[in-house]
Structures are given as C-alpha cells and as structure tokens.
Motif scaffolding. Structure first.
Motif, mmCIF file in Angstrom:
data_model
loop_
_atom_site.group_PDB
_atom_site.id
_atom_site.type_symbol
_atom_site.label_atom_id
_atom_site.label_comp_id
_atom_site.label_asym_id
_atom_site.label_seq_id
_atom_site.Cartn_x
_atom_site.Cartn_y
_atom_site.Cartn_z
ATOM 1 N N LYS A 4 -3.985 8.209 4.434
ATOM 2 C CA LYS A 4 -4.155 8.048 5.800
ATOM 3 C C LYS A 4 -3.109 9.288 6.403
ATOM 4 O O LYS A 4 -2.400 8.712 7.431
ATOM 5 C CB LYS A 4 -4.000 6.547 6.392
ATOM 6 C CG LYS A 4 -4.859 5.634 5.584
ATOM 7 C CD LYS A 4 -4.709 4.315 6.476
ATOM 8 C CE LYS A 4 -5.572 3.314 5.596
ATOM 9 N NZ LYS A 4 -6.930 3.623 5.542
ATOM 10 N N PRO B 238 0.819 -1.038 0.103
ATOM 11 C CA PRO B 238 -0.123 -0.006 -0.091
ATOM 12 C C PRO B 238 0.903 1.174 0.105
ATOM 13 O O PRO B 238 1.974 1.328 0.467
ATOM 14 C CB PRO B 238 -0.702 -0.153 1.358
ATOM 15 C CG PRO B 238 -0.585 -1.700 1.521
ATOM 16 C CD PRO B 238 0.602 -1.995 1.219
ATOM 17 N N THR C 161 2.219 4.608 1.168
ATOM 18 C CA THR C 161 2.262 5.518 2.217
ATOM 19 C C THR C 161 2.753 7.141 1.950
ATOM 20 O O THR C 161 3.183 7.270 0.847
ATOM 21 C CB THR C 161 3.141 5.183 3.326
ATOM 22 O OG1 THR C 161 4.413 4.897 2.764
ATOM 23 C CG2 THR C 161 2.584 3.718 3.929
ATOM 24 N N ALA D 156 -7.283 10.711 0.870
ATOM 25 C CA ALA D 156 -7.966 9.755 1.946
ATOM 26 C C ALA D 156 -7.024 8.570 2.059
ATOM 27 O O ALA D 156 -7.049 8.038 3.293
ATOM 28 C CB ALA D 156 -9.370 9.391 1.400
ATOM 29 N N ASP D 157 -6.959 7.674 0.881
ATOM 30 C CA ASP D 157 -6.051 6.378 1.016
ATOM 31 C C ASP D 157 -4.941 6.327 1.657
ATOM 32 O O ASP D 157 -4.065 5.316 2.087
ATOM 33 C CB ASP D 157 -5.826 5.729 -0.236
ATOM 34 C CG ASP D 157 -7.409 5.245 -0.770
ATOM 35 O OD1 ASP D 157 -8.323 4.935 -0.037
ATOM 36 O OD2 ASP D 157 -7.430 5.273 -2.185
#
Length: 233
Positions: A130, A53, A55, A127-128
C-alpha cells in the motif's frame, strides 16, 4: 483539603495517560508514513499469534552520486594490500565474493559477501504494501546476496544490510524498507549457530524509474561508506 489533593492527583494521572496515548499514536503514525526510516530488525510473531501486516517506506536516493561502475583503477583507489579487504570502489562480478571485516554492535568478525543476482520485479508485487503514489513510475528490483562466516566469531542473530541498488548511470537508487515479511525479497538476521563456514542469504529491494534499471549493487557497511563501497555488476 484532602478532596483537593485527590483532585490534583487525578488530574496529574490523567495528564500522564494523555501524554502516553499521544506518544503511542505518533510512533504508529511514523511507522506507517515516514519516508526515511531506519532499517528495523526482522521480527516474528510469538507462537500462536498472527504476524502484523507488512508495511514499507521508500527512502529517497542520496544526492551524492554512487561510485562509478568501474573497478578500483577507475576510481583512483589504491589496490588493497594482500590479505586485506578490497579497496573502496572495487567492482566485482555477480557471484564473486569479497572477504571483509564485519561488525554489529559489539560483535566483530569476518564475512565473505557476494551479490548473487539482481532480479527485476513487477510493480504489482508491491500492491500489499500500500505505497500508493510513492511507488508510481517505479519498478522494484531484488538484490540477492550471500553471506558466509569467514572468521572465528559466532555471528548468530546479527544482520548484514547496507546493500543499495545502482542505476544504469551509476547513481544510487531509491531503497524500499519493508517492516515485516515480504515473500519476493526475504531479509532476516543471521541464524543461530552462524559460525565459521556457515552461509545464509538475504535480499534488498531497490526502486528504479521505469526509464532506467538497476544495473548494479553497492555494499557500504563498515569499513566502507555510501558511494565508496564495494560494487557488483
């Protein structure tokens, strides 16, 4: 005596393993929480595996104001001699290319660089990633730029970064560094076979307070420095 040596050896190995585990944890924590990361190279997952994912981390703006938005005459910089790189502080129009020397490690060449557009994003785009409260009150802007190999050196797999956003008052904007893929603003190394005449595009994310906007961009890679680079508006 032999059992004692074995016991000591086992303790030593256990200690080494514990140190290794702590080091890995610290690296992982730093990758997810650091506010001032260095820009990492783009990575891709091996065939058959799912990419990790994405970051991201926001880098605060430097306290030193960036170069004013005017041209070289506004900064007092002397005009560049014919055939050389534009003087520090030169301002170009969006889409206008500057031919400059470029280096990445031991690879040295020449590129034509142009900021083609500055696109306002939506806070929901993040949003993804974080980011939580770190992105509160900030709006992402996407600085799109084009790189063309203007020299004789093959620049395959090198990266052209050092692109920053400038706020409406001419000061440096905060930078968002994304580790992994970010569809809204794709950034990658130059492709294989990047020889003379080949072109590629990249993107940098700049963060603006809601009350302001990203009004320009600055390239501060060599031979320039932060606040004394090439500007686009």
């Amino acid at each position: 005596m032999k059992p004692i040596r074995s016991s000591r050896r086992a303790l030593a190995l256990a200690s080494m393993a514990a140190v290794g585990a702590l080091t890995l944890t610290a690296c992982n924590d730093d990758a997810g929480a650091s506010d001032t990361p260095t820009t990492p190279p783009a990575t891709t997952a091996p065939a058959g595996q799912t990419a990790a994912p994405s970051t991201a981390a926001i880098t605060p703006a430097a306290t030193t104001p960036a170069a004013p938005s005017g041209g070289a005459s506004d900064t007092g910089a002397a005009p560049a001699p014919a055939g050389s790189a534009p003087a520090a502080g030169t301002t170009l129009k969006l889409g206008e290319a500057a031919t400059i020397p470029f280096s990445s490690g031991s690879t040295k060449g020449t590129i034509a660089l142009a900021v083609t557009s500055i696109e306002k994003g939506d806070p929901a785009d993040l949003a993804d990633l974080k980011l939580g409260d770190k992105a509160k009150g900030l709006v992402p802007y996407y600085i799109h730029y084009k790189i063309t190999n203007a020299g004789s050196t093959d620049l395959s797999y090198t990266s052209v970064n050092h692109m920053k956003g400038l706020l409406a008052d001419g000061t440096e904007a905060q930078e968002l560094t994304v580790i992994g893929s970010f569809a809204k603003c794709k950034s990658a190394s130059l492709p294989k076979g990047f020889t003379n005449g080949q072109s590629s595009t990249s993107c940098a994310v700049a963060m603006s307070p809601e009350a302001s906007k990203i009004a320009g961009a600055e390239y501060w890679g060599e031979p320039y420095t932060l606040g004394k680079g090439l500007n686009w508006k």
